[in-house]
Design a protein around this motif. Structure first.
Motif, PDB file in Angstrom:
ATOM      1  N   ILE A 122       0.966  -1.152   0.070  1.00 21.87           N
ATOM      2  CA  ILE A 122      -0.096   0.015   0.079  1.00 21.87           C
ATOM      3  C   ILE A 122       0.682   1.211  -0.186  1.00 21.87           C
ATOM      4  O   ILE A 122       1.776   1.350   0.921  1.00 21.87           O
ATOM      5  CB  ILE A 122      -0.903  -0.084   1.373  1.00 21.87           C
ATOM      6  N   ILE A 123       0.783   2.252  -1.057  1.00 22.08           N
ATOM      7  CA  ILE A 123       1.644   3.203  -1.305  1.00 22.08           C
ATOM      8  C   ILE A 123       0.737   4.484  -1.123  1.00 22.08           C
ATOM      9  O   ILE A 123      -0.086   4.628  -2.023  1.00 22.08           O
ATOM     10  CB  ILE A 123       2.368   3.151  -2.426  1.00 22.08           C
ATOM     11  N   THR A 124       1.075   5.323  -0.388  1.00 23.23           N
ATOM     12  CA  THR A 124       0.291   6.738  -0.180  1.00 23.23           C
ATOM     13  C   THR A 124       1.182   7.934  -0.781  1.00 23.23           C
ATOM     14  O   THR A 124       2.289   7.868   0.182  1.00 23.23           O
ATOM     15  CB  THR A 124      -0.397   6.954   1.161  1.00 23.23           C
ATOM     16  N   LEU A 125       0.743   8.753  -1.630  1.00 21.76           N
ATOM     17  CA  LEU A 125       1.522   9.517  -2.222  1.00 21.76           C
ATOM     18  C   LEU A 125       0.758  10.989  -1.552  1.00 21.76           C
ATOM     19  O   LEU A 125      -0.264  11.103  -1.539  1.00 21.76           O
ATOM     20  CB  LEU A 125       1.635   9.866  -3.753  1.00 21.76           C
ATOM     21  N   GLY A 126       1.986  11.700  -0.968  1.00 23.45           N
ATOM     22  CA  GLY A 126       1.359  12.894  -0.261  1.00 23.45           C
ATOM     23  C   GLY A 126       1.593  14.398  -1.034  1.00 23.45           C
ATOM     24  O   GLY A 126       0.559  15.083  -0.959  1.00 23.45           O
ATOM     25  N   THR A 127       2.527  14.455  -1.694  1.00 21.38           N
ATOM     26  CA  THR A 127       2.848  15.615  -2.377  1.00 21.38           C
ATOM     27  C   THR A 127       3.861  15.402  -3.672  1.00 21.38           C
ATOM     28  O   THR A 127       4.694  14.469  -3.596  1.00 21.38           O
ATOM     29  CB  THR A 127       3.547  16.759  -1.338  1.00 21.38           C
ATOM     30  N   ALA A 128       3.883  16.463  -4.387  1.00 13.85           N
ATOM     31  CA  ALA A 128       4.579  16.554  -5.600  1.00 13.85           C
ATOM     32  C   ALA A 128       5.719  17.659  -5.438  1.00 13.85           C
ATOM     33  O   ALA A 128       6.740  17.703  -6.236  1.00 13.85           O
ATOM     34  CB  ALA A 128       3.870  16.808  -6.953  1.00 13.85           C
ATOM     35  N   TRP A 129       5.662  18.566  -4.409  1.00 11.87           N
ATOM     36  CA  TRP A 129       6.427  19.393  -4.262  1.00 11.87           C
ATOM     37  C   TRP A 129       7.710  18.665  -3.368  1.00 11.87           C
ATOM     38  O   TRP A 129       7.452  17.827  -2.393  1.00 11.87           O
ATOM     39  CB  TRP A 129       6.100  20.285  -2.949  1.00 11.87           C
ATOM     40  N   VAL A 130       9.010  18.919  -3.844  1.00 16.55           N
ATOM     41  CA  VAL A 130      10.239  18.312  -3.421  1.00 16.55           C
ATOM     42  C   VAL A 130      11.212  19.594  -3.122  1.00 16.55           C
ATOM     43  O   VAL A 130      11.233  20.577  -3.428  1.00 16.55           O
ATOM     44  CB  VAL A 130      10.714  17.344  -4.265  1.00 16.55           C
ATOM     45  N   TYR A 131      12.259  19.096  -2.314  1.00 14.42           N
ATOM     46  CA  TYR A 131      13.490  19.753  -2.038  1.00 14.42           C
ATOM     47  C   TYR A 131      14.581  19.158  -2.547  1.00 14.42           C
ATOM     48  O   TYR A 131      14.997  18.128  -2.260  1.00 14.42           O
ATOM     49  CB  TYR A 131      13.544  20.321  -0.416  1.00 14.42           C
ATOM     50  N   ARG A 132      15.404  20.053  -3.295  1.00 13.64           N
ATOM     51  CA  ARG A 132      16.657  19.503  -3.863  1.00 13.64           C
ATOM     52  C   ARG A 132      17.624  20.222  -3.245  1.00 13.64           C
ATOM     53  O   ARG A 132      17.813  21.403  -2.876  1.00 13.64           O
ATOM     54  CB  ARG A 132      16.641  19.873  -5.341  1.00 13.64           C
ATOM     55  N   ASP A 133      18.842  19.271  -2.693  1.00 12.19           N
ATOM     56  CA  ASP A 133      20.004  19.696  -1.950  1.00 12.19           C
ATOM     57  C   ASP A 133      20.640  20.471  -3.259  1.00 12.19           C
ATOM     58  O   ASP A 133      21.229  20.098  -4.215  1.00 12.19           O
ATOM     59  CB  ASP A 133      20.897  18.543  -1.534  1.00 12.19           C
ATOM     60  N   ASN A 134      21.219  21.671  -2.614  1.00 14.78           N
ATOM     61  CA  ASN A 134      21.734  22.717  -3.651  1.00 14.78           C
ATOM     62  C   ASN A 134      23.275  22.030  -4.042  1.00 14.78           C
ATOM     63  O   ASN A 134      24.075  22.242  -5.077  1.00 14.78           O
ATOM     64  CB  ASN A 134      21.986  24.268  -3.419  1.00 14.78           C
ATOM     65  N   LYS A 135      23.877  21.502  -2.797  1.00 15.44           N
ATOM     66  CA  LYS A 135      25.160  20.761  -3.219  1.00 15.44           C
ATOM     67  C   LYS A 135      25.366  19.522  -3.939  1.00 15.44           C
ATOM     68  O   LYS A 135      26.153  19.351  -4.907  1.00 15.44           O
ATOM     69  CB  LYS A 135      25.819  20.450  -1.816  1.00 15.44           C
ATOM     70  N   THR A 136      24.527  18.550  -3.603  1.00 15.57           N
ATOM     71  CA  THR A 136      24.510  17.314  -4.195  1.00 15.57           C
ATOM     72  C   THR A 136      23.656  17.149  -5.445  1.00 15.57           C
ATOM     73  O   THR A 136      23.680  16.285  -6.332  1.00 15.57           O
ATOM     74  CB  THR A 136      23.989  16.079  -3.362  1.00 15.57           C
ATOM     75  N   LYS A 137      22.460  18.438  -5.602  1.00 16.42           N
ATOM     76  CA  LYS A 137      21.551  18.269  -6.604  1.00 16.42           C
ATOM     77  C   LYS A 137      20.458  16.786  -6.593  1.00 16.42           C
ATOM     78  O   LYS A 137      19.828  16.684  -7.608  1.00 16.42           O
ATOM     79  CB  LYS A 137      22.030  18.247  -8.100  1.00 16.42           C
ATOM     80  N   LYS A 138      20.587  16.379  -5.212  1.00 16.61           N
ATOM     81  CA  LYS A 138      19.701  15.116  -5.047  1.00 16.61           C
ATOM     82  C   LYS A 138      18.781  15.634  -4.435  1.00 16.61           C
ATOM     83  O   LYS A 138      18.620  16.639  -3.505  1.00 16.61           O
ATOM     84  CB  LYS A 138      20.516  14.027  -4.019  1.00 16.61           C
ATOM     85  N   VAL A 139      17.340  14.959  -4.750  1.00 17.14           N
ATOM     86  CA  VAL A 139      15.914  15.323  -4.074  1.00 17.14           C
ATOM     87  C   VAL A 139      16.010  14.767  -2.553  1.00 17.14           C
ATOM     88  O   VAL A 139      16.498  13.565  -2.511  1.00 17.14           O
ATOM     89  CB  VAL A 139      14.955  15.053  -4.899  1.00 17.14           C
ATOM     90  N   VAL A 140      15.654  15.285  -1.534  1.00 17.47           N
ATOM     91  CA  VAL A 140      15.937  14.815  -0.253  1.00 17.47           C
ATOM     92  C   VAL A 140      14.364  14.440   0.256  1.00 17.47           C
ATOM     93  O   VAL A 140      13.349  14.920  -0.427  1.00 17.47           O
ATOM     94  CB  VAL A 140      16.356  15.911   0.754  1.00 17.47           C
ATOM     95  N   ALA A 141      14.364  13.468   1.077  1.00 12.37           N
ATOM     96  CA  ALA A 141      13.183  13.144   1.591  1.00 12.37           C
ATOM     97  C   ALA A 141      12.528  13.703   2.734  1.00 12.37           C
ATOM     98  O   ALA A 141      11.383  14.059   2.869  1.00 12.37           O
ATOM     99  CB  ALA A 141      12.983  11.743   1.967  1.00 12.37           C
ATOM    100  N   ASN A 142      13.520  14.418   3.539  1.00  7.40           N
ATOM    101  CA  ASN A 142      13.195  15.150   4.573  1.00  7.40           C
ATOM    102  C   ASN A 142      14.586  16.115   4.755  1.00  7.40           C
ATOM    103  O   ASN A 142      15.572  15.784   4.580  1.00  7.40           O
ATOM    104  CB  ASN A 142      13.086  14.300   5.922  1.00  7.40           C
ATOM    105  N   CYS A 143      14.027  17.441   5.172  1.00 12.00           N
ATOM    106  CA  CYS A 143      15.131  18.382   5.299  1.00 12.00           C
ATOM    107  C   CYS A 143      15.828  18.393   6.639  1.00 12.00           C
ATOM    108  O   CYS A 143      16.755  19.047   6.752  1.00 12.00           O
ATOM    109  CB  CYS A 143      14.519  19.785   4.828  1.00 12.00           C
ATOM    110  N   HIS A 144      15.178  17.766   7.691  1.00 12.97           N
ATOM    111  CA  HIS A 144      15.633  17.871   9.001  1.00 12.97           C
ATOM    112  C   HIS A 144      15.834  19.145   9.492  1.00 12.97           C
ATOM    113  O   HIS A 144      17.150  19.349  10.382  1.00 12.97           O
ATOM    114  CB  HIS A 144      16.725  16.871   8.973  1.00 12.97           C
ATOM    115  N   LYS A 145      15.273  20.365   9.323  1.00 14.35           N
ATOM    116  CA  LYS A 145      15.413  21.568   9.671  1.00 14.35           C
ATOM    117  C   LYS A 145      16.626  22.369   9.408  1.00 14.35           C
ATOM    118  O   LYS A 145      16.968  23.049  10.003  1.00 14.35           O
ATOM    119  CB  LYS A 145      14.641  21.515  11.455  1.00 14.35           C
ATOM    120  N   VAL A 146      17.343  21.739   8.193  1.00 16.44           N
ATOM    121  CA  VAL A 146      18.292  22.379   7.949  1.00 16.44           C
ATOM    122  C   VAL A 146      18.044  23.670   7.037  1.00 16.44           C
ATOM    123  O   VAL A 146      16.922  23.666   6.710  1.00 16.44           O
ATOM    124  CB  VAL A 146      19.190  21.283   6.948  1.00 16.44           C
TER     125      VAL A 146
END
Length: 318
Positions: A122-146
């Protein structure tokens, strides 16, 4: 007089029963469903990496688990005395790098084992908005208040989401061809993104998901309309929590009953009632715990637990 529109549902083939093994991944709403399944003692593993809001995060977990790509020291970081990984929720953070890496890699192994034997995902999708790490250019799952300065926010396009979901389905069936994948869109509104932005996000998810499902055999992925039930059947703020964003307990119970009618085998209902009786009994608090009446109650309850566990040894009652 009809005072409510209802979303049409059917009883699906290959329903969930007490022999089924379930894997639940995605946003916080999948945990609402997961908690119900846990209450009724179905065999399930829920969000081993914590809550994952967008398709990329779920795809990443499944891919790394299948490919046995363990996390390395370079992929975790320390902030405010705790160690985090951008691929996992903050609930998975730890007090040391060693513990975090161990937990992450054990969760990958647990995910792979469940993928290999699962009958339903069972897979639930929440949002299409993502945050991309400017250094690695990788999309993160959680920003951890960085600091938000470290990320660029973007809305995933419909085509990108379609590719991610198609890849996700293919990954699942590469390791377990018979697994039934059940998709749903979270009814939780992500209003921190903005009202119009939330609608845009949900529309991208819905369009992309239906595009993928319509291009494949029905058996490879099925949609359960939790979002539509919340929007069309429960069109009232009395079904939301105090934050006016999350469905409240009444709404969750309502959607669960809809899910149960569609996906839980009717042959399991009697066992569910037995489990429910035990769970309510365990929650009971006696006025006089030492009374003879209460001791008889405890003995009867334990007999019910023993009888049920003889038939279903995997069941656990706290």
């Amino acid at each position: 007089m009809k005072l409510q529109t209802t979303v049409p549902l059917i009883k699906f083939e290959n329903p969930i029963d007490y022999q089924s093994k379930l894997l639940l991944l995605g946003s916080c709403f999948v945990e609402n469903i997961g908690d119900k399944l846990k209450y009724y003692n179905f065999q399930q593993l829920q969000n081993p990496f914590g809550i994952l809001f967008h398709p990329f995060a779920i795809e990443n977990l499944v891919e790394r688990a299948i490919e046995n790509r363990n996390y390395q020291e370079s992929e975790v970081f320390e902030q405010d005395g705790r160690w985090h990984c951008f691929d996992a929720h903050s609930a998975n953070s730890a007090t040391s790098k060693t513990i975090l890496l161990q937990n992450l890699n054990e969760s990958l192994e647990e995910t792979k084992q469940q993928l290999e034997q699962t009958t339903h995902i069972i897979i639930t999708l929440g949002t299409a908005w993502v945050y991309r790490d400017n250094k690695t250019k990788k999309v993160v799952a959680n920003c951890h208040k960085v600091s938000q300065k470290e990320f660029s926010k973007e809305l995933l396009s419909i085509e990108v989401i379609k590719n991610s979901l198609a890849r996700l389905i293919e990954l699942v069936h590469s390791i377990n061809e018979s697994a039934q994948v059940i998709f749903t869109i979270s009814p939780v509104r992500h209003l921190k993104d903005g009202f119009m932005e939330n609608q845009q996000s949900k529309s991208h998810l819905i369009t992309a998901l239906h595009g993928v499902l319509s291009s494949r055999a029905q058996s490879r992925g099925i949609y359960f309309p939790s979002y539509e039930i919340m929007m069309d059947e429960l069109r009232d703020y009395r079904f939301y929590g105090k934050d006016m964003v999350h469905p409240n307990e009444l709404a969750i119970d309502y959607i669960w009953e809809k899910f149960k009618s569609s996906w839980i085998s009717s042959q399991s209902y009697t066992v569910m009632e037995e489990v429910d009786t035990i769970q309510k009994g365990l929650q009971h608090r006696a006025f006089n715990p030492d009374s003879e009446e209460h001791q008889k109650f405890k003995k009867s309850l334990q007999a019910k637990i023993t009888y049920l566990k003889e038939r279903y040894p995997f069941m656990k009652f706290d």
